[in-house]
Design an enzyme around this catalytic site. Structure first.
Site, PDB file in Angstrom:
ATOM      1  N   ARG A 158       0.803  -1.183  -0.008  1.00  8.18           N
ATOM      2  CA  ARG A 158      -0.065  -0.062  -0.213  1.00  8.18           C
ATOM      3  C   ARG A 158       0.919   1.116  -0.056  1.00  8.18           C
ATOM      4  NH1 ARG A 158      -2.135  -3.402   4.051  1.00  8.18           N
ATOM      5  NH2 ARG A 158      -4.276  -4.301   3.479  1.00  8.18           N
ATOM      6  N   LYS A 189      -2.552  -2.446   7.875  1.00  6.12           N
ATOM      7  CA  LYS A 189      -3.606  -2.116   8.317  1.00  6.12           C
ATOM      8  C   LYS A 189      -3.990  -2.666   9.772  1.00  6.12           C
ATOM      9  CE  LYS A 189      -6.592  -0.448   4.523  1.00  6.12           C
ATOM     10  NZ  LYS A 189      -7.729  -1.006   3.686  1.00  6.12           N
ATOM     11  N   HIS A 267      -2.391   2.133  -5.649  1.00  4.81           N
ATOM     12  CA  HIS A 267      -3.226   0.873  -5.367  1.00  4.81           C
ATOM     13  C   HIS A 267      -3.475   0.158  -6.929  1.00  4.81           C
ATOM     14  CE1 HIS A 267      -4.659  -0.317  -1.591  1.00  4.81           C
ATOM     15  NE2 HIS A 267      -5.698  -1.027  -2.306  1.00  4.81           N
ATOM     16  N   ARG A 270      -0.654  -2.393  -6.782  1.00  7.18           N
ATOM     17  CA  ARG A 270      -0.900  -3.443  -5.687  1.00  7.18           C
ATOM     18  C   ARG A 270      -1.974  -4.227  -6.277  1.00  7.18           C
ATOM     19  NH1 ARG A 270      -1.232  -4.699  -0.151  1.00  7.18           N
ATOM     20  NH2 ARG A 270      -3.334  -5.203   0.766  1.00  7.18           N
ATOM     21  N   HIS A 293      -4.145  -9.282   3.973  1.00  5.29           N
ATOM     22  CA  HIS A 293      -5.747  -9.264   4.087  1.00  5.29           C
ATOM     23  C   HIS A 293      -6.020  -9.916   5.264  1.00  5.29           C
ATOM     24  CE1 HIS A 293      -6.509  -8.255  -0.368  1.00  5.29           C
ATOM     25  NE2 HIS A 293      -6.179  -7.143   0.424  1.00  5.29           N
ATOM     26  N   TYR A 302      -9.867 -10.982  -6.392  1.00  5.51           N
ATOM     27  CA  TYR A 302      -8.998 -10.875  -7.575  1.00  5.51           C
ATOM     28  C   TYR A 302      -9.285 -12.303  -8.570  1.00  5.51           C
ATOM     29  CZ  TYR A 302      -6.597  -7.052  -5.157  1.00  5.51           C
ATOM     30  OH  TYR A 302      -6.506  -6.085  -4.506  1.00  5.51           O
TER      31      TYR A 302
END
Length: 343
Positions: A158, A189, A267, A270, A293, A302
């Protein structure tokens, strides 16, 4: 009756006129917003009249039916949500004025919009961007920007993780690159740390950047006489850490110089990282770990991109998918399957 989205009629029921005056004078909404409110409320009045109802007689069931008509006519979820927001506000005002007992729009919601697919580059475009050598750029800027692109695309970072990288690990570092281990240690995150492998091309670009990182005369002019001791891995000409906005701007310009059809943002690289890995490996769990994630359902989006890639390859290569001179198959259906889902 279908809801009209054209201009509002010259005369509308008195409650609507009073409400529009309220939002125009007391709430001081923009003229365009008031105009849209008038259009949406005119549609409400038309639907109520067609059903033989006064505005204060409209019930939740009526509103749901009118929204279903909008949805059936192809109106997007966002547009339906805006209509509902206007109607809900109008009936809330009627309630505050003591003209109705309950808001018929309160519990009506627009249908959920389909989750858009992430935008990823084609493999050739991603490689073209990563291999760009801008001969016109300052060598210092060029070395830094090439390293940034390689890390974004090669590691799937990110932009916040990228700009948080330091040259050396420390107790306060949000992230760093271990060149010997070929790993990036990043803080993602939810303050979760993860290790991401760094490929050979990214390592080469990083080595080239680190070799010149402290050589910019602009750094000395800014009073940073020993830039090697500065914490941030990626810095600007004033010696301070690159911001996410600066990376966006640099990447946009670089993608245009590479001749890509649309500007690229961090992004998107990414997304490209994840999509291209899945195309090659199909290892969803590994991609989840690399992206950081928390839930695999986030990564599964994806797989839809991967299926699009496979479908295009099928259409281009399979002899039973290619168009023939005699025209489409009988019945006009798709060669990959018809509307009933057969394939």
């Amino acid at each position: 009756m279908a809801i009209s989205t054209e201009a509002a009629p010259a005369a509308m029921p008195a409650p609507i006129e009073k409400y529009l005056e309220h939002v125009r004078v007391e709430r001081r909404l923009a003229a365009r917003t008031v105009e849209l409110y008038a259009i949406h409320l005119a549609a409400l009045a038309q639907n109520a009249a067609a059903a033989g109802l006064a505005l204060d007689q409209v019930q939740t069931a009526h509103v749901r039916r009118w929204m279903a008509q909008l949805h059936g006519a192809g109106r997007e979820s966002r547009g339906i949500a805006l209509v509902l927001s206007c109607w809900r506000s109008f009936y809330r005002w009627l309630g505050n004025e003591g003209l109705i007992g309950a808001n018929p729009v309160q519990d009506v919601h627009a249908p959920k919009a389909a989750r858009p697919l992430p935008k990823a580059l084609a493999v050739d475009d991603a490689v073209r961007l990563a291999e760009l050598h801008d001969a016109e750029a300052d060598p210092w800027d060029e070395a830094r920007d090439r390293a940034i692109v390689e890390l974004l695309y090669g590691c799937g970072l990110r932009v916040g993780e990228l700009v948080g990288l330091d040259v050396q690990p420390s107790g306060t570092a949000r992230g760093w690159i271990d060149l010997d281990a070929a790993e990036a240690n990043v803080l993602g995150k939810g303050s979760k740390r993860r290790l991401v492998p760094v490929g050979s091309k990214a390592l080469e670009a990083l080595a080239a950047w680190l070799a010149v990182r402290g050589d910019c005369a602009a750094l000395e002019a800014a009073g940073l006489r020993d830039p090697g001791n500065a914490a941030a891995l990626f810095i600007g000409r004033n010696g301070t850490r690159c911001s996410a906005h600066a990376v966006w701007k640099q990447l946009r310009g670089r993608s245009l110089k590479a001749g890509l059809s649309a500007p690229v943002h961090p992004h998107m690289l990414r997304h490209s990282f994840a999509s291209h890995l899945l195309q090659s490996s199909s290892d969803l769990r590994a991609v989840q770990e690399l992206l950081g994630h928390a839930s695999i359902s986030t990564t599964q989006v994806y797989t839809r991109l991967d299926f699009q890639h496979l479908a295009k390859a099928y259409d281009a290569a399979h002899p039973r998918a290619q168009a023939r001179d005699e025209g489409p198959p009988a019945g006009g259906g798709s060669r990959r399957g018809n509307k009933n889902g057969h394939s």
